[in-house]
Design a protein around this motif. Structure first.
Motif, PDB file in Angstrom:
ATOM      1  N   TYR A   1      24.572 -12.554 -11.024  1.00 24.28           N
ATOM      2  CA  TYR A   1      25.167 -13.164  -9.827  1.00 24.28           C
ATOM      3  C   TYR A   1      24.408 -12.762  -8.568  1.00 24.28           C
ATOM      4  O   TYR A   1      24.954 -12.787  -7.463  1.00 24.28           O
ATOM      5  N   SER A   2      23.149 -12.412  -8.728  1.00 22.70           N
ATOM      6  CA  SER A   2      22.372 -11.879  -7.614  1.00 22.70           C
ATOM      7  C   SER A   2      21.935 -12.962  -6.625  1.00 22.70           C
ATOM      8  O   SER A   2      21.185 -13.877  -6.970  1.00 22.70           O
ATOM      9  N   ASN A   3      22.402 -12.831  -5.386  1.00 19.83           N
ATOM     10  CA  ASN A   3      21.929 -13.722  -4.324  1.00 19.83           C
ATOM     11  C   ASN A   3      20.435 -13.542  -4.085  1.00 19.83           C
ATOM     12  O   ASN A   3      19.732 -14.478  -3.719  1.00 19.83           O
ATOM     13  N   HIS A   4      19.980 -12.314  -4.278  1.00 19.93           N
ATOM     14  CA  HIS A   4      18.558 -12.022  -4.063  1.00 19.93           C
ATOM     15  C   HIS A   4      17.684 -12.811  -5.046  1.00 19.93           C
ATOM     16  O   HIS A   4      16.635 -13.341  -4.665  1.00 19.93           O
ATOM     17  N   ILE A   5      18.126 -12.889  -6.295  1.00 18.10           N
ATOM     18  CA  ILE A   5      17.347 -13.619  -7.305  1.00 18.10           C
ATOM     19  C   ILE A   5      17.236 -15.103  -6.950  1.00 18.10           C
ATOM     20  O   ILE A   5      16.147 -15.684  -6.959  1.00 18.10           O
ATOM     21  N   VAL A   6      18.348 -15.702  -6.604  1.00 17.37           N
ATOM     22  CA  VAL A   6      18.307 -17.140  -6.338  1.00 17.37           C
ATOM     23  C   VAL A   6      17.552 -17.434  -5.035  1.00 17.37           C
ATOM     24  O   VAL A   6      16.796 -18.404  -4.937  1.00 17.37           O
ATOM     25  N   ALA A   7      17.685 -16.551  -4.051  1.00 17.71           N
ATOM     26  CA  ALA A   7      16.938 -16.732  -2.800  1.00 17.71           C
ATOM     27  C   ALA A   7      15.441 -16.573  -3.051  1.00 17.71           C
ATOM     28  O   ALA A   7      14.619 -17.312  -2.503  1.00 17.71           O
ATOM     29  N   THR A   8      15.085 -15.617  -3.891  1.00 12.37           N
ATOM     30  CA  THR A   8      13.670 -15.413  -4.227  1.00 12.37           C
ATOM     31  C   THR A   8      13.114 -16.653  -4.927  1.00 12.37           C
ATOM     32  O   THR A   8      12.023 -17.133  -4.598  1.00 12.37           O
TER      33      THR A   8
END
Ligand SMILES: *Cc1c(COP(=O)(O)O)cnc(C)c1O
Length: 305
Positions: free
Chosen positions: A75-82
């Motif tokens: 559920y990482s926002n960082h992953i999807v933003a990356t």
């Protein structure tokens, strides 16, 4: 405005759309609470994620790397933003994801895949040793961004969240803590008369206080207050009380929040006002750090926005 060209399409991260919104909350107590709406810059690379990534991406591109690798949970926002940012910059991306692959991917990971991120699942035991993962998976042209963007470049980027805001009038700057990178940047960019409050999204994680301090100047440490009481049972835990607060906050202030970070931040602010933590005349700047796609894991219609 920052405009990237990708496949001849113009894709925008619009930092000019950030507004400062004054809350009704606090008004009757003569406490000014303003919200810096960084959630408005982009629906996916929203809020602090863009700021934390920017110098890593710049460093990677300037050094001739062609692929970005990073870490995160399902559920990482960082992953999807990356994933989304890499697609804009025409970089390949690979996400090393905590835990075994599940039959149904989380909404976050589905979105990351839709931006052509390659996903590699790492069981929870092996995931703890990032250095080993990096050594075993290094390859030519691959640039590694730490989990959550945690590091000096991430904090430097996060400091630019305040770049265009006249911050000198505020007594407090308040934001959520995940990895602590954002709050570290805010503390470095804040002024000597200001206190920075970090609202932890996680339970009993006192080590986060040290993580923030590690990325900040020693002379600023006394101006950082770590507030651990508003985790609601732990990371991403969202009892009905939190959803009810987020719903009424939306109806009163017209600001959408997420269950992992900003819902807890505004709940905390509301509670601290009630408990007279602030004094009359105090001026507070709260960072709305984005992350609304985190709500996609909720059943439909759990929230009115
Ligand atoms: C990732 C995230 C945070 C946490 O930021 P850190 O720099 O990891 O502390 C806070 N708010 C939102 C909305 C986020 O998506």
């Amino acid at each position: 405005m920052i405009i990237f060209k990708y496949n001849s399409e113009r894709v925008q991260i619009n930092t000019e759309s950030i507004t400062i919104q004054q809350l009704q909350l606090g008004a009757s107590e003569n406490i000014l609470i303003d919200v810096l709406r960084t959630d408005l810059i982009h629906p996916v690379i929203s809020g602090n994620k863009w700021y934390k990534l920017r110098y890593y991406l710049e460093d990677a591109i300037n050094s001739g790397f062609t692929e970005i690798a990073s870490f995160g949970g399902a559920y990482s926002n960082h992953i999807v933003a990356t994933a989304c940012a890499c697609q804009k910059f025409s970089l390949r991306s690979i996400g090393f994801i905590r835990g075994d692959k599940t039959e149904q991917l989380s909404p976050t990971l589905q979105t990351a895949e839709s931006y052509d991120m390659q996903l590699q699942f790492i069981n929870r035991t092996d995931y703890k040793d990032k250095t080993k993962i990096i050594i075993n998976n290094s390859s030519d042209g691959r640039y590694w961004i730490p989990e959550g963007g945690y590091g000096q470049l991430g904090a430097m980027g996060a400091a630019t969240i305040l770049e265009k805001t006249p911050i000198e009038n505020y007594d407090y700057i308040v934001a959520a803590i995940g990895s602590g990178t954002m709050v570290a940047g805010l503390l470095n960019a804040s002024l000597p008369h200001q206190t920075v409050l970090g609202i932890s999204s996680q339970k009993n994680n006192r080590s986060l206080e040290a993580e923030v301090k590690f990325l900040t100047h020693l002379e600023n440490h006394h101006r950082f207050h770590y507030i651990p009481e508003y985790h609601f049972g732990g990371f991403a835990k969202h009892p009905q009380e939190l959803l009810d607060f987020m719903t009424s906050f939306w109806h009163i202030e017209n600001i959408p929040t997420d269950i992992v970070y900003t819902g807890k931040v505004f709940y905390a602010i509301n509670d601290l006002v009630k408990k007279n933590y602030f004094k009359k005349g105090d001026r507070i700047l709260v960072i709305h750090s984005g992350g609304l796609q985190g709500n996609l894991s909720l059943p439909k219609n759990s929230l009115p926005f």
